[in-house]
Design a protein around this motif. Structure first.
Motif, PDB file in Angstrom:
ATOM      1  N   SER A 185      -3.767  -8.121   7.404  1.00 18.03           N
ATOM      2  CA  SER A 185      -5.047  -7.426   7.293  1.00 18.03           C
ATOM      3  C   SER A 185      -4.862  -6.147   6.494  1.00 18.03           C
ATOM      4  O   SER A 185      -4.012  -5.320   6.830  1.00 18.03           O
ATOM      5  CB  SER A 185      -5.554  -7.127   8.703  1.00 18.03           C
ATOM      6  OG  SER A 185      -6.560  -6.165   8.642  1.00 18.03           O
ATOM      7  N   PHE A 186      -5.645  -6.017   5.421  1.00 14.80           N
ATOM      8  CA  PHE A 186      -5.583  -4.820   4.593  1.00 14.80           C
ATOM      9  C   PHE A 186      -6.933  -4.117   4.636  1.00 14.80           C
ATOM     10  O   PHE A 186      -7.980  -4.767   4.666  1.00 14.80           O
ATOM     11  CB  PHE A 186      -5.274  -5.173   3.140  1.00 14.80           C
ATOM     12  CG  PHE A 186      -3.881  -5.650   2.936  1.00 14.80           C
ATOM     13  CD1 PHE A 186      -2.883  -4.774   2.523  1.00 14.80           C
ATOM     14  CD2 PHE A 186      -3.549  -6.976   3.167  1.00 14.80           C
ATOM     15  CE1 PHE A 186      -1.584  -5.217   2.340  1.00 14.80           C
ATOM     16  CE2 PHE A 186      -2.249  -7.421   2.985  1.00 14.80           C
ATOM     17  CZ  PHE A 186      -1.266  -6.540   2.576  1.00 14.80           C
ATOM     18  N   SER A 187      -6.888  -2.813   4.635  1.00 12.23           N
ATOM     19  CA  SER A 187      -8.110  -2.019   4.592  1.00 12.23           C
ATOM     20  C   SER A 187      -8.018  -1.190   3.315  1.00 12.23           C
ATOM     21  O   SER A 187      -7.126  -0.361   3.177  1.00 12.23           O
ATOM     22  CB  SER A 187      -8.150  -1.152   5.846  1.00 12.23           C
ATOM     23  OG  SER A 187      -9.088  -0.141   5.690  1.00 12.23           O
ATOM     24  N   ILE A 188      -8.924  -1.468   2.347  1.00 11.16           N
ATOM     25  CA  ILE A 188      -8.801  -0.842   1.021  1.00 11.16           C
ATOM     26  C   ILE A 188      -9.946   0.124   0.770  1.00 11.16           C
ATOM     27  O   ILE A 188     -11.120  -0.228   0.930  1.00 11.16           O
ATOM     28  CB  ILE A 188      -8.807  -1.928  -0.078  1.00 11.16           C
ATOM     29  CG1 ILE A 188      -7.673  -2.924   0.169  1.00 11.16           C
ATOM     30  CG2 ILE A 188      -8.677  -1.315  -1.460  1.00 11.16           C
ATOM     31  CD1 ILE A 188      -7.619  -4.023  -0.863  1.00 11.16           C
ATOM     32  N   ASN A 189      -9.597   1.332   0.376  1.00  8.08           N
ATOM     33  CA  ASN A 189     -10.617   2.323   0.048  1.00  8.08           C
ATOM     34  C   ASN A 189     -11.333   1.911  -1.235  1.00  8.08           C
ATOM     35  O   ASN A 189     -10.701   1.503  -2.195  1.00  8.08           O
ATOM     36  CB  ASN A 189      -9.987   3.701  -0.143  1.00  8.08           C
ATOM     37  CG  ASN A 189      -9.287   4.174   1.132  1.00  8.08           C
ATOM     38  OD1 ASN A 189      -9.623   3.719   2.244  1.00  8.08           O
ATOM     39  ND2 ASN A 189      -8.335   5.066   0.983  1.00  8.08           N
ATOM     40  N   SER A 207      -1.605   4.513   3.368  1.00  2.00           N
ATOM     41  CA  SER A 207      -1.640   5.455   2.257  1.00  2.00           C
ATOM     42  C   SER A 207      -3.012   6.100   2.308  1.00  2.00           C
ATOM     43  O   SER A 207      -4.030   5.401   2.357  1.00  2.00           O
ATOM     44  CB  SER A 207      -1.464   4.699   0.938  1.00  2.00           C
ATOM     45  OG  SER A 207      -2.208   5.302  -0.095  1.00  2.00           O
ATOM     46  N   HIS A 208      -3.056   7.423   2.335  1.00  3.89           N
ATOM     47  CA  HIS A 208      -4.376   8.066   2.457  1.00  3.89           C
ATOM     48  C   HIS A 208      -5.225   7.797   1.230  1.00  3.89           C
ATOM     49  O   HIS A 208      -6.441   7.703   1.316  1.00  3.89           O
ATOM     50  CB  HIS A 208      -4.211   9.555   2.749  1.00  3.89           C
ATOM     51  CG  HIS A 208      -3.685   9.779   4.139  1.00  3.89           C
ATOM     52  ND1 HIS A 208      -4.428   9.466   5.258  1.00  3.89           N
ATOM     53  CD2 HIS A 208      -2.480  10.180   4.583  1.00  3.89           C
ATOM     54  CE1 HIS A 208      -3.699   9.685   6.334  1.00  3.89           C
ATOM     55  NE2 HIS A 208      -2.506  10.126   5.959  1.00  3.89           N
ATOM     56  N   GLU A 209      -4.580   7.591   0.095  1.00  2.00           N
ATOM     57  CA  GLU A 209      -5.333   7.348  -1.126  1.00  2.00           C
ATOM     58  C   GLU A 209      -5.875   5.913  -1.187  1.00  2.00           C
ATOM     59  O   GLU A 209      -7.055   5.685  -1.439  1.00  2.00           O
ATOM     60  CB  GLU A 209      -4.407   7.607  -2.320  1.00  2.00           C
ATOM     61  CG  GLU A 209      -5.102   7.618  -3.659  1.00  2.00           C
ATOM     62  CD  GLU A 209      -4.095   7.413  -4.797  1.00  2.00           C
ATOM     63  OE1 GLU A 209      -4.527   7.035  -5.890  1.00  2.00           O
ATOM     64  OE2 GLU A 209      -2.875   7.614  -4.559  1.00  2.00           O
ATOM     65  N   LEU A 210      -4.999   4.933  -0.908  1.00  2.00           N
ATOM     66  CA  LEU A 210      -5.363   3.537  -1.175  1.00  2.00           C
ATOM     67  C   LEU A 210      -5.971   2.798   0.010  1.00  2.00           C
ATOM     68  O   LEU A 210      -6.884   1.988  -0.159  1.00  2.00           O
ATOM     69  CB  LEU A 210      -4.125   2.762  -1.635  1.00  2.00           C
ATOM     70  CG  LEU A 210      -3.420   3.282  -2.884  1.00  2.00           C
ATOM     71  CD1 LEU A 210      -2.086   2.585  -3.076  1.00  2.00           C
ATOM     72  CD2 LEU A 210      -4.309   3.071  -4.098  1.00  2.00           C
ATOM     73  N   GLY A 211      -5.418   3.018   1.212  1.00  2.00           N
ATOM     74  CA  GLY A 211      -5.878   2.261   2.366  1.00  2.00           C
ATOM     75  C   GLY A 211      -4.709   1.939   3.283  1.00  2.00           C
ATOM     76  O   GLY A 211      -3.694   2.634   3.264  1.00  2.00           O
ATOM     77  N   SER A 212      -4.861   0.879   4.074  1.00  2.00           N
ATOM     78  CA  SER A 212      -3.802   0.568   5.020  1.00  2.00           C
ATOM     79  C   SER A 212      -3.583  -0.931   5.108  1.00  2.00           C
ATOM     80  O   SER A 212      -4.390  -1.724   4.642  1.00  2.00           O
ATOM     81  CB  SER A 212      -4.175   1.115   6.395  1.00  2.00           C
ATOM     82  OG  SER A 212      -5.379   0.510   6.821  1.00  2.00           O
ATOM     83  N   LEU A 264      -3.906  -2.701  -7.199  1.00  2.00           N
ATOM     84  CA  LEU A 264      -3.562  -2.878  -5.777  1.00  2.00           C
ATOM     85  C   LEU A 264      -4.086  -4.210  -5.254  1.00  2.00           C
ATOM     86  O   LEU A 264      -3.376  -4.935  -4.549  1.00  2.00           O
ATOM     87  CB  LEU A 264      -4.142  -1.731  -4.942  1.00  2.00           C
ATOM     88  CG  LEU A 264      -3.883  -1.850  -3.435  1.00  2.00           C
ATOM     89  CD1 LEU A 264      -2.408  -1.688  -3.109  1.00  2.00           C
ATOM     90  CD2 LEU A 264      -4.715  -0.830  -2.654  1.00  2.00           C
ATOM     91  N   ILE A 296      -1.823  -7.239  -3.642  1.00  5.11           N
ATOM     92  CA  ILE A 296      -2.039  -7.776  -2.293  1.00  5.11           C
ATOM     93  C   ILE A 296      -2.267  -9.283  -2.347  1.00  5.11           C
ATOM     94  O   ILE A 296      -1.626 -10.053  -1.637  1.00  5.11           O
ATOM     95  CB  ILE A 296      -3.236  -7.067  -1.620  1.00  5.11           C
ATOM     96  CG1 ILE A 296      -2.857  -5.625  -1.284  1.00  5.11           C
ATOM     97  CG2 ILE A 296      -3.686  -7.825  -0.376  1.00  5.11           C
ATOM     98  CD1 ILE A 296      -4.011  -4.774  -0.802  1.00  5.11           C
ATOM     99  N   PRO A 305      -9.717  -1.110  -6.401  1.00  2.00           N
ATOM    100  CA  PRO A 305      -8.591  -0.845  -7.319  1.00  2.00           C
ATOM    101  C   PRO A 305      -7.969  -2.146  -7.813  1.00  2.00           C
ATOM    102  O   PRO A 305      -7.452  -2.932  -7.011  1.00  2.00           O
ATOM    103  CB  PRO A 305      -7.609  -0.043  -6.464  1.00  2.00           C
ATOM    104  CG  PRO A 305      -7.992  -0.284  -5.051  1.00  2.00           C
ATOM    105  CD  PRO A 305      -9.446  -0.630  -5.041  1.00  2.00           C
ATOM    106  N   VAL A 348       0.812  -1.230   0.000  1.00  2.00           N
ATOM    107  CA  VAL A 348       0.000   0.000   0.000  1.00  2.00           C
ATOM    108  C   VAL A 348       0.841   1.275   0.000  1.00  2.00           C
ATOM    109  O   VAL A 348       0.321   2.350  -0.266  1.00  2.00           O
ATOM    110  CB  VAL A 348      -0.995   0.056   1.197  1.00  2.00           C
ATOM    111  CG1 VAL A 348      -2.057  -1.021   1.050  1.00  2.00           C
ATOM    112  CG2 VAL A 348      -0.299  -0.047   2.530  1.00  2.00           C
ATOM    113  N   TYR A 378     -10.458   0.552 -11.670  1.00  2.00           N
ATOM    114  CA  TYR A 378     -11.138  -0.267 -10.654  1.00  2.00           C
ATOM    115  C   TYR A 378     -11.872  -1.441 -11.300  1.00  2.00           C
ATOM    116  O   TYR A 378     -12.223  -1.389 -12.478  1.00  2.00           O
ATOM    117  CB  TYR A 378     -12.140   0.600  -9.881  1.00  2.00           C
ATOM    118  CG  TYR A 378     -11.466   1.465  -8.838  1.00  2.00           C
ATOM    119  CD1 TYR A 378     -10.532   2.448  -9.207  1.00  2.00           C
ATOM    120  CD2 TYR A 378     -11.741   1.314  -7.479  1.00  2.00           C
ATOM    121  CE1 TYR A 378      -9.901   3.236  -8.257  1.00  2.00           C
ATOM    122  CE2 TYR A 378     -11.107   2.106  -6.516  1.00  2.00           C
ATOM    123  CZ  TYR A 378     -10.194   3.062  -6.918  1.00  2.00           C
ATOM    124  OH  TYR A 378      -9.564   3.832  -5.964  1.00  2.00           O
TER     125      TYR A 378
END
Lengths: 391, 391
Positions: free
Chosen positions: B111-115, A308-313, B78, B82, B75, A285, B36
């Protein structure tokens, strides 16, 4: 002076030697002669091929049947293209034809007529006198270079960081590189003659060519060092003796010892593979942005995170052993950590920490399981942390 | 409307589907939503992933355990990065978190948190009605495309030549390409439904994606054709049903039949491999210049030659059988000959000649040894000669 030539050579041997020559020769040359190799045949000494780009020179001495001696300059790229398309292992005849005023290259039912250049126009190769000469096992040298080069500066902005620093340190020979963000230092047992060598910096390009040359070989390599040149001599293939020499980098390598001789007393130990995989995932990320990941270290586990503020964490946990009772936070450029960790071949890795803003040491952890078969080699890496990002 | 989602999916299956999606999605997008994929989960139908670049659309229907249905845009690049770093074959949980207002991707201790983006913003996928539908063996389609594409125009200057022309011809289905210097024409037995299909041109990009998709599969492929779209449906991997559809090229393919239905009566027959190797060697001296080589054909041998005033010359002899009593000279672009000959899988090749300036036919020679196991496929190539160079 009459200049003739006729020789018979095995396709595989000639191809190997021409491959070497073409490593340092560019196809497109402002000065045409620099795209040529000097071909010298003598009935006593066999065939000698010389290629140079002014900084680096490669000379191959090749066993073959010379019927008539002579000297010509031939286009390095074209000759390789022709030879590598010939039947593997076939006999190839190279001879001068006065009729065509060209060099004929023939094999089976193929015949090439190649325009040559006057050997007198070939750049003179200086006869360097070397101050120090020593022999090393090629495998040890290859490993040492491969490990050290991980920390070389990649861009070409500062010449003196753009290579590997070699110097004797007591009875060790050290290979060191740094881009000022990290240091890689490999120590091996120094041959006696090497213990008196001057400190030198070998350029990135030279290092790359030496690794390719060693790859093809399994013998000893003789290293010769003068004030401004280094030479590597080895049997690079059956029937080929190669001497590769290059100009050294003229500059002073930074004082690196203070950064690796630190008294970091917080000791983190964990599985190398787990660490690499966790960093690799979490960094997904932050790639192409800060590239910074945070390590939150507790006595029995470590949480790696990236945001990343754009993508996530991303967040990931690994088991560790940490000798400090207090949790400890530190941030690193994930790429620097990854590249260094990939050079660690022990199952466990040891990370020595002091503060969140000071040089951190990374080392193989040999305490539990010493499965390494290179007892004469030790390595140490130092990595500078980055500022802690608030998340 | 409440939008939640929770599903459990195998890492390998999800990675495969995301690889498909990323073939047609560019990482950097002026319009962010085009980077996306649309993720739609339903407890009845499983998981559906849709990716589009407006010209091409790829839809994967995936078997997996959906605990709660939902629709989100994620996305594509990304998500693939992952998933491909997760443990191979592990269970991966994808779920919506109202707390983070993000999609959580978890597996083991990662653990990923994706916007995400609003699915309503995803480009609408037109519901095409196809006029013709037929099924084919994927291997036959792959071979036909691979052989035909050798003659496709490589640059993008003329759209209608930048792809493969498919059309029925009696009970055959033809795959044809030409760059106006050469023609490749492959005929296979046409499924009955295909015999009424309109002539179409499938773009180079579409052809490339179809080949990648087929590579991963060994089943039948269903082909659907409308006036301006083509779709390929197949089981692309265990647990994944894929529909790939693309816009057709809107243009008229050149009248190619006259150039392959010629009455060339001079017949040259020789070993395919010998011919390829001889051209390859002789062309070494003319590469990057004229690229033209000359064939001097006699009843029992052929001399290939090439000349460059700068570098030198090359000459090579091969054994042939030629039915004409008179020697015959003709020149070709060596690259065109080589590329076509590499598609010939019979040991012998037949070259049908008329004059030194007219279309020359190249075909597999099945007369002696028919070792081909594709009796339903025939191929024919036409190559235009170049002007004879005086040497």
């Amino acid at each position: 002076m009459e200049n003739n030539m006729k020789l018979i050579i095995n396709q595989k041997v000639l191809e190997k030697a021409l491959v070497h020559a073409n490593w340092i020769i560019e196809r497109k040359q402002a000065v045409p002669i620099l795209g040529y190799i000097l071909v010298e045949a003598s009935t006593e000494a066999g065939l000698k091929l010389t290629a140079t780009n002014m900084d680096m020179t490669i000379v191959d001495l090749i066993e073959c049947e010379v019927l008539e001696g002579g000297r010509f300059c031939l286009p390095a790229g074209l000759l390789l293209d022709i030879i590598k398309k010939m039947k593997p292992g076939a006999d190839i005849v190279l001879e001068h034809s006065s009729q065509n005023n060209a060099i004929l290259v023939t094999s089976n039912r193929s015949s090439f007529s190649i325009n040559y250049m006057d050997p007198e126009g070939f750049p003179p190769i200086a006869n360097t006198t070397y101050d120090v000469e020593f022999s090393m096992n090629t495998g040890v040298m290859k490993d040492a270079i491969n490990i050290a080069k991980v920390a070389m500066l990649q861009d070409n902005t500062r010449f003196h960081l753009n290579g590997i620093h070699m110097h004797p340190e007591g009875d060790k020979l050290r290979f060191v590189a740094t881009d000022l963000y990290r240091i890689a230092c490999v120590s091996i047992s120094a041959p006696v003659e090497a213990q008196s060598m001057p400190p030198i910096i070998v350029s990135k390009r030279t290092v790359g060519e030496v690794l390719k040359l060693i790859d093809a070989s399994s013998e000893e390599v003789k290293v010769s060092v003068s004030e401004n040149r280094i030479a590597f001599s080895l049997k690079s293939a059956p029937g080929i003796q190669t001497e590769f020499s290059a100009r050294l980098i003229n500059g002073t390598f930074p004082e690196y010892k203070a950064a690796i001789e630190v008294m970091n007393d917080k000791i983190l130990s964990l599985n190398t593979e787990d660490f690499i995989e966790a960093i690799d995932r979490v960094s997904t990320v932050v790639l192409n942005s800060s590239n910074s990941i945070k390590l939150h270290i507790q006595s029995d586990k470590m949480v790696l995170s990236g945001i990343s503020h754009e993508l996530g964490s991303a967040e990931e946990e690994v088991d560790v052993v940490f000798n400090s009772p207090e949790p400890f936070d530190i941030c690193f450029n994930s790429r620097y950590l990854l590249e260094v960790l990939k050079e660690i071949t022990t199952p466990q890795v040891k990370v020595l920490l002091a503060t969140s803003s000071s040089s951190t040491i990374i080392q193989p952890d040999n305490s539990e399981d010493n499965s390494e078969d290179t007892p004469d080699m030790s390595m140490i890496f130092a990595v500078m942390p980055v500022e802690i990002v608030q998340s």
